[in-house]
Design an enzyme around this catalytic site. Structure first.
Site, short mmCIF file in Angstrom:
data_model
loop_
_atom_site.label_atom_id
_atom_site.label_comp_id
_atom_site.label_asym_id
_atom_site.label_seq_id
_atom_site.Cartn_x
_atom_site.Cartn_y
_atom_site.Cartn_z
N ASP A 31 37.74 -34.12 51.28
CA ASP A 31 38.02 -34.11 49.83
C ASP A 31 38.03 -35.57 49.36
OD1 ASP A 31 39.76 -31.72 48.02
OD2 ASP A 31 39.52 -33.75 47.21
N ASN A 32 37.61 -35.80 48.13
CA ASN A 32 37.68 -37.19 47.62
C ASN A 32 38.98 -37.44 46.85
OD1 ASN A 32 37.28 -35.92 45.19
ND2 ASN A 32 35.40 -37.00 44.66
N PHE A 71 34.26 -25.98 48.06
CA PHE A 71 35.06 -25.71 46.86
C PHE A 71 35.03 -26.88 45.87
CE2 PHE A 71 36.94 -23.22 50.25
CZ PHE A 71 37.19 -22.01 49.65
N SER A 115 30.22 -18.87 40.36
CA SER A 115 31.06 -18.52 39.22
C SER A 115 30.42 -17.43 38.38
CB SER A 115 31.25 -19.78 38.36
OG SER A 115 31.83 -19.43 37.13
N TYR A 139 28.08 -26.28 32.93
CA TYR A 139 28.82 -25.91 34.14
C TYR A 139 28.15 -24.72 34.84
CZ TYR A 139 32.30 -23.49 36.94
OH TYR A 139 32.92 -22.81 37.95
N LYS A 143 26.02 -24.18 38.68
CA LYS A 143 26.27 -23.16 39.71
C LYS A 143 25.00 -22.35 39.97
CE LYS A 143 30.56 -24.12 40.52
NZ LYS A 143 31.04 -24.52 41.84
N PHE A 167 35.36 -14.67 39.19
CA PHE A 167 35.72 -14.44 37.80
C PHE A 167 36.92 -15.38 37.53
CE2 PHE A 167 32.76 -11.34 36.00
CZ PHE A 167 31.90 -11.31 37.07
N ASN A 168 37.99 -14.95 36.89
CA ASN A 168 39.01 -15.94 36.51
C ASN A 168 40.09 -16.10 37.57
OD1 ASN A 168 37.52 -15.32 34.02
ND2 ASN A 168 39.00 -16.71 33.11
N LEU A 188 43.91 -20.55 30.74
CA LEU A 188 44.80 -19.78 29.88
C LEU A 188 46.19 -19.55 30.50
CD1 LEU A 188 45.19 -18.12 27.27
CD2 LEU A 188 44.43 -16.12 28.58
N ARG A 219 38.85 -11.16 29.91
CA ARG A 219 38.47 -11.76 31.20
C ARG A 219 39.03 -10.91 32.34
NH1 ARG A 219 35.77 -13.98 28.30
NH2 ARG A 219 35.31 -16.18 27.98
N1 UFG Z 1 41.88 -19.50 26.12
C1 UFG Z 1 42.64 -19.60 24.98
N2 UFG Z 1 43.49 -20.67 24.88
C2 UFG Z 1 43.58 -21.62 25.84
C3 UFG Z 1 42.79 -21.51 27.00
C4 UFG Z 1 41.96 -20.42 27.10
O1 UFG Z 1 42.57 -18.77 24.08
O2 UFG Z 1 44.36 -22.58 25.65
C5 UFG Z 1 40.99 -18.34 26.25
C6 UFG Z 1 39.54 -18.75 26.40
O3 UFG Z 1 38.96 -18.88 25.14
C7 UFG Z 1 39.00 -17.60 27.23
C8 UFG Z 1 40.18 -17.14 28.08
O4 UFG Z 1 41.34 -17.67 27.43
O5 UFG Z 1 38.64 -16.55 26.39
C9 UFG Z 1 40.14 -17.67 29.48
O6 UFG Z 1 39.90 -19.07 29.43
P1 UFG Z 1 40.04 -20.02 30.70
O7 UFG Z 1 39.79 -21.40 30.22
O8 UFG Z 1 41.31 -19.74 31.41
O9 UFG Z 1 38.87 -19.52 31.64
P2 UFG Z 1 37.32 -19.29 31.34
O10 UFG Z 1 37.09 -17.82 31.23
O11 UFG Z 1 36.84 -20.13 30.23
O12 UFG Z 1 36.66 -19.89 32.64
C10 UFG Z 1 37.11 -19.56 33.95
C11 UFG Z 1 36.84 -20.74 34.85
C12 UFG Z 1 35.38 -20.98 34.92
C13 UFG Z 1 34.66 -19.73 35.30
C14 UFG Z 1 35.04 -18.57 34.42
C15 UFG Z 1 34.43 -17.31 34.94
O13 UFG Z 1 37.50 -21.89 34.37
O14 UFG Z 1 35.16 -21.99 35.89
O15 UFG Z 1 36.44 -18.43 34.40
O16 UFG Z 1 34.93 -16.18 34.26
F1 UFG Z 1 33.33 -19.91 35.19
#
Ligand code: UFG
Length: 325
Positions: A31-32, A71, A115, A139, A143, A167-168, A188, A219
């Site tokens: 890891d860096n 990772f 992803s 991003y 991938k 997924f998330n 989130l 999600r």
């Molecule tokens: N969201 C909010 N408020 C916030 C943060 C997020 O409303 O402060 C919403 C986003 O708009 C989204 C959902 O919550 O609809 C989930 O957002 P996240 O940022 O938690 O996650 P993402 O779905 O954007 O992305 C994550 C990973 C990615 C991956 C993706 C795959 O961070 O690396 O899941 O589903 F590609």
């Protein structure tokens, strides 16, 4: 068998190390420490190395590994729009450095953290692995590019890989010792819990005008310990079958942003202040995994991915972070 875990000091990598500790595999970590924490690697031989440093990488990879798990990547969709160079350099070029050193050293087994972002803004969920690959942000592009490179490296050099499309990823280890600590945090669930603990005033909801049941994005939330288990099953299958493969890792159930906040209020017994803003760039309305393939082929089942377990474990971690701040 000897495994090198690249990015083992980070969020998902450190949960993987915990799971690997319960096996008989010999495990080392590279890891860096750009986003990870060295204490997450305690008990393992640790190599501090940046994947851009080909000479150092080459000398580390001479340590007779049989398989590499990767990772180490940048993961922030919003940032990838602003700084695509950073994303292509690390997620693609540096991954190629790793793959090239592996091929040189005849290490021909690779598990890759892909992803759901490779699907872009797909049609109706749940999404199977057969869905078109059509990333909508840099991003996701990085991938998808690595997935394509892996197909060519298999054909040309016999490098066998398993791509796991997360997924998330969320939650924290149930023993309370490791969890999610991104800086800055953009995900989130940790942000909702920071609003519950008082580290933040409110949670911003990015858009309530999507064509979903309550207007907020949906999600598929998967506990990080279930992700780690899926990697272990993928690793065993790759080693025994020597066939490259791709699997979704998700729970097959979608939750909206508002539902997450409601469950977090219930788990924490705190009122969470909500602030509705406009949509975040690059957010698909709905991303839910069809997980039939990983269930049938690898016999994987999610054990910790009910939302109460996810949010309780993340809440335990948030309270720990609050104390240490
Ligand atoms: N969201 C909010 N408020 C916030 C943060 C997020 O409303 O402060 C919403 C986003 O708009 C989204 C959902 O919550 O609809 C989930 O957002 P996240 O940022 O938690 O996650 P993402 O779905 O954007 O992305 C994550 C990973 C990615 C991956 C993706 C795959 O961070 O690396 O899941 O589903 F590609």
């Amino acid at each position: 068998m000897k495994i090198l875990v690249v990015g083992g000091a980070g969020y998902i990598g450190s949960h993987m190390l915990r799971r690997l500790q319960k096996t008989n595999y010999k495990v080392e970590v590279l890891d860096n420490l750009s986003t990870g924490y060295e204490e997450n690697t305690l008990g393992f031989q640790f190599h501090k190395c940046d994947l851009a440093n080909k000479d150092q990488l080459n000398s580390i990879l001479q340590n007779n590994y049989d398989l590499v798990m990767h990772f180490a990547s940048y993961i922030n969709v919003g940032e990838s729009y602003l700084y695509p160079q950073k994303y292509y350099e690390n997620n693609v070029n540096n991954t190629m450095n790793l793959l090239n050193c592996m091929v040189d050293q005849k290490i021909l087994n690779f598990i890759f953290s892909s992803s759901a972002a490779v699907y872009g803004d797909p049609g109706p969920s749940p999404i199977s692995e057969e869905e078109n690959i059509n990333p909508v942000n840099p991003y996701g592009q990085t991938k998808a590019m690595v997935e394509n490179i892996l197909k060519d490296y298999d054909r040309a050099y016999g490098l066998k890989s398993t791509c796991l499309r997360y997924f998330n990823a969320c939650g924290a280890h149930l023993d309370g010792t490791i969890g999610e600590s991104h800086n800055p945090e953009t995900h989130l669930i940790p942000l909702v819990l920071q609003a519950a603990s008082g580290r933040k005033n409110s949670i911003t909801v990015f858009g309530d005008d999507y064509t979903t049941k309550d207007g907020t994005c949906i999600r598929d939330y998967i506990h990080v310990m279930d992700l780690a288990e899926a990697h272990l099953l993928a690793l065993d299958s790759l080693r025994s079958k020597q066939i490259s493969n791709i699997y979704n890792i998700g729970n097959n159930i979608g939750f909206s942003v508002k539902e997450i906040i409601e469950i977090a209020e219930d788990v924490t017994q705190r009122k969470i202040k909500i602030n509705i803003e406009s949509r975040r760039k690059g957010d698909p309305a709905q991303l839910v995994a069809n997980n039939k393939k990983i269930k049938e082929e690898l016999n994987w089942t999610a054990q910790y991915s009910d939302l109460k377990t996810i949010i309780s474990s993340a809440w335990q971690w948030e309270k720990k972070l609050l104390q240490s701040n």
